[in-house]
Write an enzyme that holds these catalytic residues in place. Structure first.
Site, PDB file in Angstrom:
ATOM      1  N   ASN A   7      58.158  -3.805 -47.870  1.00  0.00           N
ATOM      2  CA  ASN A   7      59.101  -2.959 -47.026  1.00  0.00           C
ATOM      3  C   ASN A   7      60.012  -3.957 -46.088  1.00  0.00           C
ATOM      4  O   ASN A   7      59.676  -4.273 -45.179  1.00  0.00           O
ATOM      5  CB  ASN A   7      58.339  -2.145 -46.030  1.00  0.00           C
ATOM      6  N   ARG A  98      60.452  -0.313 -50.693  1.00  0.00           N
ATOM      7  CA  ARG A  98      61.122   0.492 -50.141  1.00  0.00           C
ATOM      8  C   ARG A  98      62.838   0.233 -50.387  1.00  0.00           C
ATOM      9  O   ARG A  98      63.160  -1.133 -49.881  1.00  0.00           O
ATOM     10  CB  ARG A  98      60.772   0.581 -48.669  1.00  0.00           C
ATOM     11  N   HIS A 186      65.566   8.072 -44.592  1.00  0.00           N
ATOM     12  CA  HIS A 186      64.038   8.354 -43.798  1.00  0.00           C
ATOM     13  C   HIS A 186      63.524   9.358 -45.052  1.00  0.00           C
ATOM     14  O   HIS A 186      62.324  10.012 -44.422  1.00  0.00           O
ATOM     15  CB  HIS A 186      64.230   8.971 -42.478  1.00  0.00           C
ATOM     16  N   ARG A 247      71.426   3.325 -31.730  1.00  0.00           N
ATOM     17  CA  ARG A 247      72.630   4.020 -32.315  1.00  0.00           C
ATOM     18  C   ARG A 247      73.268   5.139 -31.752  1.00  0.00           C
ATOM     19  O   ARG A 247      72.377   5.998 -31.059  1.00  0.00           O
ATOM     20  CB  ARG A 247      72.210   4.363 -33.752  1.00  0.00           C
ATOM     21  N   GLU A 390      54.707   5.407 -44.470  1.00  0.00           N
ATOM     22  CA  GLU A 390      55.769   5.223 -45.454  1.00  0.00           C
ATOM     23  C   GLU A 390      55.120   4.149 -46.696  1.00  0.00           C
ATOM     24  O   GLU A 390      55.274   4.485 -47.935  1.00  0.00           O
ATOM     25  CB  GLU A 390      56.812   4.769 -45.037  1.00  0.00           C
TER      26      GLU A 390
END
Ligand code: ADP
Length: 409
Positions: A7, A98, A186, A247, A390
């Site tokens: 990942n 990922r 996501h 962000r 994840e």
């Protein structure tokens, strides 16, 4: 069966090894037998590698410039020293990556072939920080582990069925044809949480209207109907939508035109400002971490209060949008660092939707544990905290592909 997960993000890389001993995919997640994380933010040009296995934790300084150069060294900790968990690399059955951007090409996880690598490379302009790392990571695994099957699990895939009326931007149509559209991100987390929610509620996913709130450093919402993502807040890039740690989320695009015309901003300066210097960090001037912001709010800091209020306001505002897309709501899910841990964020968010009959149980919200329902018994909407996994979601995809393609031969 041993499944290695890679990942690779922009500032940290996480890897882990799962050992699945049963012939069936376990209903609940299992813990990896080995974990390796690299953090590049501590010192410039150096990474701190932390490996956990066999009940011990070891730290090492890496002098490599990039994660992929460090892969052989990281993988060696699987077969050598105190963190050794396998005899040799041949024991690794499959590797799952990922991959941040799969464009509109992939709606599900896929076995990596030269064609898949070409697509990930073609999409580099859409994910300039991430997709090159994925290509390099896949090649580094090929060099160390030979022709072990590798699987790409895309962050965009779950949002592939979002209707065009939501995916397209209202700009000249020719840009849509050039790939300027909303992709959403996501997806691995949103999909995992939707499936977990159905499991916790003991209901079929196809019977539910859900909104999943992934609130970590990056933040996004997904509106999920019949198990399919029909809308999401991130768009062409992970910059759109909610206010995040560093962000900005959505802003009036004319601000950028103004900054270019009046202040001679360059593309790189705008990119840094919007991705690294905005959001909670930019407004508060204190931190991107909501824990520090909440502490500063309690000390009466004005800018921290403004940042917190804006974070909640924008979250409620976008939730309203997802509600409109869904036309109803059965279950609201909170996940990731903020969503799983911040009772105050959940409380303030839910307050605005009490008119729907959605009722948060304050006791359950404050003394929470993950993977639980924190709504009152008479709430019209279930409210769940789900620990997103994840890596486990990627491992599940690898297990499925391995069993379909290899064991059935
Ligand atoms: P990433 O998006 O990088 O995977 P995580 O999902 O791990 O990140 O979330 C990290 C963020 O979670 C941190 O920046 C921090 O702001 C937030 N966080 C963790 N615990 C809490 C808490 N108790 N209260 C508020 N925010 C928290």
């Amino acid at each position: 069966m041993k499944i290695l997960i890679i990942n690779a993000g922009s500032s940290s890389q996480k890897s882990c090894l799962y050992n699945l001993t049963s012939d069936h995919l376990p209903k609940y997640s299992i813990k990896p037998i080995w974990k390796a994380n690299i953090d590049w933010t501590v010192a410039k040009g150096q990474g701190i590698l932390t490996v956990e296995a066999n009940g011990i934790k070891k730290n090492k300084i890496l002098n490599h410039k990039h994660f992929c150069q460090a892969i052989p060294q990281i993988l060696n900790t699987l077969i050598q020293g105190k963190t050794r968990v396998i005899k040799n690399f041949l024991q690794i059955n499959i590797v799952g990556h990922r991959v941040v951007h799969g464009g509109t090409d992939y709606s599900e996880a896929t076995l990596i072939t030269p064609d898949v690598k070409a697509v990930i490379a073609r999409l580099i302009p859409l994910a300039p920080t991430h997709n090159p790392s994925h290509i390099n990571g896949i090649q580094a695994i090929e060099q160390v582990l030979g022709n072990v099957p590798q699987v790409a699990v895309f962050d965009t895939a779950f949002h592939c069925h979002i209707p065009l009326k939501s995916a397209a931007y209202p700009i000249p149509y020719e840009w849509l044809e050039k790939g300027i559209r909303r992709y959403g991100f996501h997806g691995i987390s949103h999909k995992y949480c939707a499936e977990k929610a159905a499991q916790i509620l003991n209901k079929s996913l196809t019977s539910l209207k859900l909104i999943t709130c992934h609130l970590g450093n990056g933040c996004s919402l997904a509106a999920i109907k019949n198990g399919i993502s029909i809308d999401t807040t991130m768009g062409f890039t992970p910059l759109e939508g909610l206010m995040m740690g560093t962000r900005s989320g959505s802003i009036d695009p004319a601000i950028l035109i103004h900054l270019i015309r009046q202040y001679n901003f360059t593309a790189n300066q705008l990119n840094t400002m919007l991705n690294k210097k905005s959001g909670v960090q930019g407004v508060s001037g204190i931190s991107a971490d909501l824990r520090s912001i909440i502490q500063a709010v309690n000390e009466g800091n004005y800018r921290a209060q403004l940042a917190f209020d804006m974070y909640i306001h924008r979250l409620r505002w976008h939730l309203g949008g997802m509600l409109g897309s869904l036309g109803g709501l059965d279950t609201l899910v909170f996940t990731a660092g903020v969503g799983e841990n911040s009772a105050i964020v959940r409380e303030k968010t839910c307050e605005a939707f009490e008119f729907l009959g959605l009722k948060l149980d304050p006791k359950k919200n404050n003394n929470f544990s993950v993977d639980t329902d924190i709504a009152t018994d008479d709430s019209t909407v279930r409210i769940l905290i789900i620990h997103t996994e994840e890596d486990w979601a990627i491992a599940q995809e690898c297990w499925k592909i391995f069993n379909q393609r290899y064991l059935s031969l």
